[in-house]
Design an enzyme around this catalytic site. Structure first.
Site, short mmCIF file in Angstrom:
data_model
loop_
_atom_site.label_atom_id
_atom_site.label_comp_id
_atom_site.label_asym_id
_atom_site.label_seq_id
_atom_site.Cartn_x
_atom_site.Cartn_y
_atom_site.Cartn_z
N GLN A 1 0.82 -1.22 0.00
CA GLN A 1 0.00 0.00 0.00
C GLN A 1 0.85 1.27 0.00
OE1 GLN A 1 -3.17 0.51 -0.45
NE2 GLN A 1 -3.88 -1.62 -0.40
N HIS B 1 -6.79 0.82 7.09
CA HIS B 1 -7.53 -0.28 7.72
C HIS B 1 -7.78 0.16 9.15
CE1 HIS B 1 -9.08 -4.13 8.71
NE2 HIS B 1 -7.97 -4.68 9.19
#
Length: 358
Positions: A30, A110
């Site tokens: 990411q 997240h």
């Protein structure tokens, strides 16, 4: 069911994010994908990395600016934490929290560490989330070809109380009208390419719990185990492992692509009547009511936090069980057969992942 509101670039102040200094903490999947997209979108980005480490070298090879994590946090308006869930709390406590200052934005992709309380941000810092719904390498590859992956955005208030679209004074689906954190999250999401495809609002709780469940029950745990078990069933019955690989693993992508593009109905339209009939009459014998009950048990462990505690305890104690499970998975016959087949045939457009570069 509430009305779905999807935000696109046209609904967003895409220039807002360019007025902020962004520190990306990490250069894994990411960190690589989001960070590279932000740079290409004209954002002011620094990567907070262990200086001289493998990730630092990779980032510098791309011509990217890096700093120590502490210095990057001091410099930034937005601190986007993109290191693995299991190390975030430790790095946050040691290198991020001492260097935060009032008015900054602490961002996640997240909600795990915020939702389960492993990280508690000070009230002076705004906590937001932008969660692209794809691995980082896909976030990057889709952006490069002028597309994007969908993303979720969420906001915590100053007291770290989860804000849902329904709880905001303006009501559901009006994130773009709200000042500050939500508008910035949308602008960030647009800069990584998600405004090209679609962005929706959620909460840290909802994102965390549904994400974990999806991974465990279907996307990784369920799918992985289903493939391996079907492969073993065919091989143990005397069929060629190469044929077994093609039938239960390789062809899965072809089916998933049809579902991804047009839903289960399109998949049924494309496959043979024989395959469709087999779906209706045999699928429920593989995934039955008992399977659903076990799924509900998995979900309850996510909801009550017991899975999160188990996961964090595993890594704080050295991760030996995790390492054993990974080694066993890598040693499965399907991995050897798959590697041999993939190296002997040509299909697709090449690999997204080069472990030496991204």
């Amino acid at each position: 069911m509430s009305e779905l509101k999807i935000y696109l670039d046209k609904d967003i102040d895409t220039e807002l994010i360019k007025t902020k200094k962004i520190a990306i903490i990490g250069f894994g999947s990411q960190g690589y994908g989001q960070g590279m997209n932000l740079v290409d979108s004209g954002c002011n980005v620094v990567f907070g990395l262990r200086q001289g480490g493998k990730s630092d070298i990779k980032a510098r090879d791309y011509g990217l600016k890096t700093m120590s994590i502490s210095d990057a946090v001091k410099w930034a308006d937005i601190v986007q934490i993109l290191i693995p869930d299991e190390v975030q709390a430790k790095v946050y406590k040691e290198e991020i929290e001492p260097n935060l200052h009032e008015g900054q934005y602490l961002m996640f992709s997240h909600g795990f560490n915020i939702h389960y309380g492993f990280i508690k941000a000070p009230e002076s810092v705004k906590v937001i989330m932008v969660a692209p719904k794809a691995p980082g390498h896909t976030v990057r590859s889709e952006y490069v070809v002028g597309k994007g992956v969908p993303a979720l955005v969420a906001v915590y208030d100053a007291n770290n109380l989860d804000i849902s679209p329904q709880s905001s004074p303006q009501g559901e689906g009006e994130c773009a009208e709200r000042e500050g954190a939500c508008a910035l999250a949308l602008s960030y999401a647009a800069a990584i390419g998600s405004g090209r495809t679609g962005i929706i609002e959620t909460t840290f709780k909802e994102e965390t719990e549904t994400d974990l469940f999806g991974e465990q029950a279907v996307l990784c745990g369920g799918c992985d185990t289903l493939i391996k078990t079907a492969f073993e069933t065919l091989v143990e019955a005397g069929y060629s492992p190469y044929m077994a690989y093609f039938e239960v693993c390789h062809e899965l992508k072809l089916i998933v692509d049809l579902i991804y593009e047009g839903g289960i109905e399109d998949m049924h339209y494309s496959v043979s009547n024989n395959a469709e009939y087999g779906d209706y009459t045999r699928g429920g014998r593989v995934i039955d009511s008992e399977t659903k009950q076990r799924m509900k048990k998995i979900l309850s462990e996510i909801q009550d936090g017991s899975y999160a505690k188990e996961f964090m305890n595993e890594f704080t104690s050295g991760g030996n069980k995790f390492k054993e499970l990974r080694k066993a998975s890598e040693g499965h016959l399907i991995e050897k057969v798959g590697s041999e087949i993939r190296s002997s045939f040509q299909w697709g457009k090449g690999k997204l992942i080069d472990k030496n570069k991204n």
